[in-house]
Motif scaffolding. Structure first.
Motif, PDB file in Angstrom:
ATOM      1  N   PRO A 126      -4.431 -11.695  10.640  1.00 43.86           N
ATOM      2  CA  PRO A 126      -4.666 -12.910   9.849  1.00 43.86           C
ATOM      3  C   PRO A 126      -3.496 -13.886   9.860  1.00 43.86           C
ATOM      4  CG  PRO A 126      -5.294 -10.945   8.616  1.00 43.86           C
ATOM      5  CD  PRO A 126      -4.521 -10.480   9.810  1.00 43.86           C
ATOM      6  N   SER A 127      -2.313 -13.422  10.302  1.00 43.38           N
ATOM      7  CA  SER A 127      -1.111 -14.247  10.225  1.00 43.38           C
ATOM      8  C   SER A 127      -0.894 -15.061  11.497  1.00 43.38           C
ATOM      9  CB  SER A 127       0.105 -13.363   9.930  1.00 43.38           C
ATOM     10  OG  SER A 127      -0.050 -12.675   8.707  1.00 43.38           O
ATOM     11  N   HIS A 128      -1.968 -15.653  12.003  1.00 46.52           N
ATOM     12  CA  HIS A 128      -1.869 -16.580  13.130  1.00 46.52           C
ATOM     13  C   HIS A 128      -0.958 -17.742  12.721  1.00 46.52           C
ATOM     14  CE1 HIS A 128      -3.119 -19.758  15.907  1.00 46.52           C
ATOM     15  NE2 HIS A 128      -3.765 -18.869  16.638  1.00 46.52           N
ATOM     16  N   PRO A 129      -0.123 -18.249  13.629  1.00 46.80           N
ATOM     17  CA  PRO A 129       0.769 -19.352  13.253  1.00 46.80           C
ATOM     18  C   PRO A 129       0.047 -20.548  12.640  1.00 46.80           C
ATOM     19  CG  PRO A 129       1.415 -18.456  15.378  1.00 46.80           C
ATOM     20  CD  PRO A 129       0.135 -17.773  15.004  1.00 46.80           C
ATOM     21  N   ASP A 130      -1.138 -20.872  13.139  1.00 44.43           N
ATOM     22  CA  ASP A 130      -1.903 -21.973  12.541  1.00 44.43           C
ATOM     23  C   ASP A 130      -2.286 -21.656  11.101  1.00 44.43           C
ATOM     24  OD1 ASP A 130      -1.775 -23.394  14.902  1.00 44.43           O
ATOM     25  OD2 ASP A 130      -3.903 -23.211  15.387  1.00 44.43           O
ATOM     26  N   HIS A 131      -2.653 -20.381  10.826  1.00 40.54           N
ATOM     27  CA  HIS A 131      -3.009 -19.999   9.461  1.00 40.54           C
ATOM     28  C   HIS A 131      -1.814 -20.176   8.534  1.00 40.54           C
ATOM     29  CE1 HIS A 131      -6.311 -17.028  11.087  1.00 40.54           C
ATOM     30  NE2 HIS A 131      -6.447 -18.268  11.537  1.00 40.54           N
ATOM     31  N   LEU A 132      -0.656 -19.683   8.968  1.00 38.71           N
ATOM     32  CA  LEU A 132       0.547 -19.787   8.140  1.00 38.71           C
ATOM     33  C   LEU A 132       0.911 -21.245   7.879  1.00 38.71           C
ATOM     34  CD1 LEU A 132       2.751 -17.022   9.833  1.00 38.71           C
ATOM     35  CD2 LEU A 132       1.293 -16.786   7.813  1.00 38.71           C
ATOM     36  N   ALA A 133       0.804 -22.079   8.913  1.00 42.19           N
ATOM     37  CA  ALA A 133       1.149 -23.489   8.769  1.00 42.19           C
ATOM     38  C   ALA A 133       0.173 -24.203   7.833  1.00 42.19           C
ATOM     39  CB  ALA A 133       1.169 -24.173  10.130  1.00 42.19           C
ATOM     40  N   VAL A 134      -1.120 -23.907   7.971  1.00 43.33           N
ATOM     41  CA  VAL A 134      -2.109 -24.526   7.088  1.00 43.33           C
ATOM     42  C   VAL A 134      -1.907 -24.057   5.655  1.00 43.33           C
ATOM     43  CG1 VAL A 134      -4.570 -24.612   6.523  1.00 43.33           C
ATOM     44  CG2 VAL A 134      -3.815 -24.985   8.873  1.00 43.33           C
ATOM     45  N   GLY A 135      -1.605 -22.763   5.474  1.00 45.63           N
ATOM     46  CA  GLY A 135      -1.341 -22.272   4.133  1.00 45.63           C
ATOM     47  C   GLY A 135      -0.156 -22.974   3.493  1.00 45.63           C
TER      48      GLY A 135
END
Length: 239
Positions: A126-135
């Motif tokens: 779940p910790s895709h770079p896009d996910h982290l950045a959007v979070g």
């Protein structure tokens, strides 16, 4: 733990088409059944997803937008918006914070669901770079941007979008969850939403088996009775 009281409006901000369906579609189905109007905001069109490289980026983006709209309908969501940022290259920039804050001020949600900006080292996917950045961008848009009239002043000055305070945020895909909605009765809707993503999920039956196992383990962790299915979130009071 029961789902919280019904709110009028909720906003789900995710990086890619299908992120909401994996992370929170069951819970969203519970909310829409209870009368909450839910909006999806997808930061990218997901044009870098999947293993099929025969289609171009524009064609893939169009397909994935259509898949996400069908998936949203399966759980009662009729408002799906896209920011069109490049898939795989999202950063938590001031511009992204502004664009999310703009949608917050337009939708005026009482609840938001966003990816966790914290990497979970026990479950890396779940910790895709896009996910982290959007979070990270989304939580900054919640606090302080959307509520601060002096943040991104053009939103108020040029677009007439008054500040809005989001009272609560639910983080998905991160460490230390503390809320576990029972989605057993809406699991079929969650699977219908996931099945809409044909470009990414060629074998929904195989996915269903694995997903049942995962959601069963989540329910057991939450102390729910055997045979129940649950999604997991970390609740943040943002008032």
């Amino acid at each position: 733990m029961p789902v919280e009281e019904t709110v009028e409006r909720a906003l789900v901000v995710m990086a890619h088409p299908d992120d909401a369906d994996f992370g929170c579609a069951g819970t969203v189905a519970l909310w829409t059944r209870a009368g909450t109007a839910v909006t999806y905001l997808l930061v990218t069109d997901g044009e870098a997803g999947g293993d099929d490289r025969t289609a171009g980026a524009a064609e893939t983006a169009e397909l994935r937008r259509a898949e996400q709209r069908r998936a949203a309908e399966a759980v009662g969501v009729h408002d799906v918006r896209f920011l069109g940022r490049p898939d795989g290259r999202v950063t938590a920039s001031l511009e992204l914070r502004r664009d999310i804050a703009r949608v917050i001020r337009r939708v005026r949600p009482e609840r938001m669901v966003i990816p966790s900006p914290e990497r979970d080292w026990t479950r890396i996917h779940p910790s895709h770079p896009d996910h982290l950045a959007v979070g990270e961008a989304a939580i900054c848009a919640v606090f302080p941007d959307a509520r601060n009239p002096h943040a991104h002043p053009e939103l108020l000055r040029d677009e007439g979008l008054a500040p809005w305070t989001v009272p609560e945020v639910w983080l998905t895909g991160g460490p230390d969850p503390d809320r576990f909605p029972d989605v057993t009765e809406v699991f079929a809707q969650k699977m219908a939403a996931l099945s809409a993503h044909g470009s990414q999920i060629p074998d929904p039956a195989a996915l269903e088996q694995g997903l049942r196992s995962w959601l069963s383990a989540t329910a057991a962790r939450a102390g729910l009775p055997e045979g129940r299915l649950a999604e997991a979130f970390r609740y943040v009071d943002t008032r």
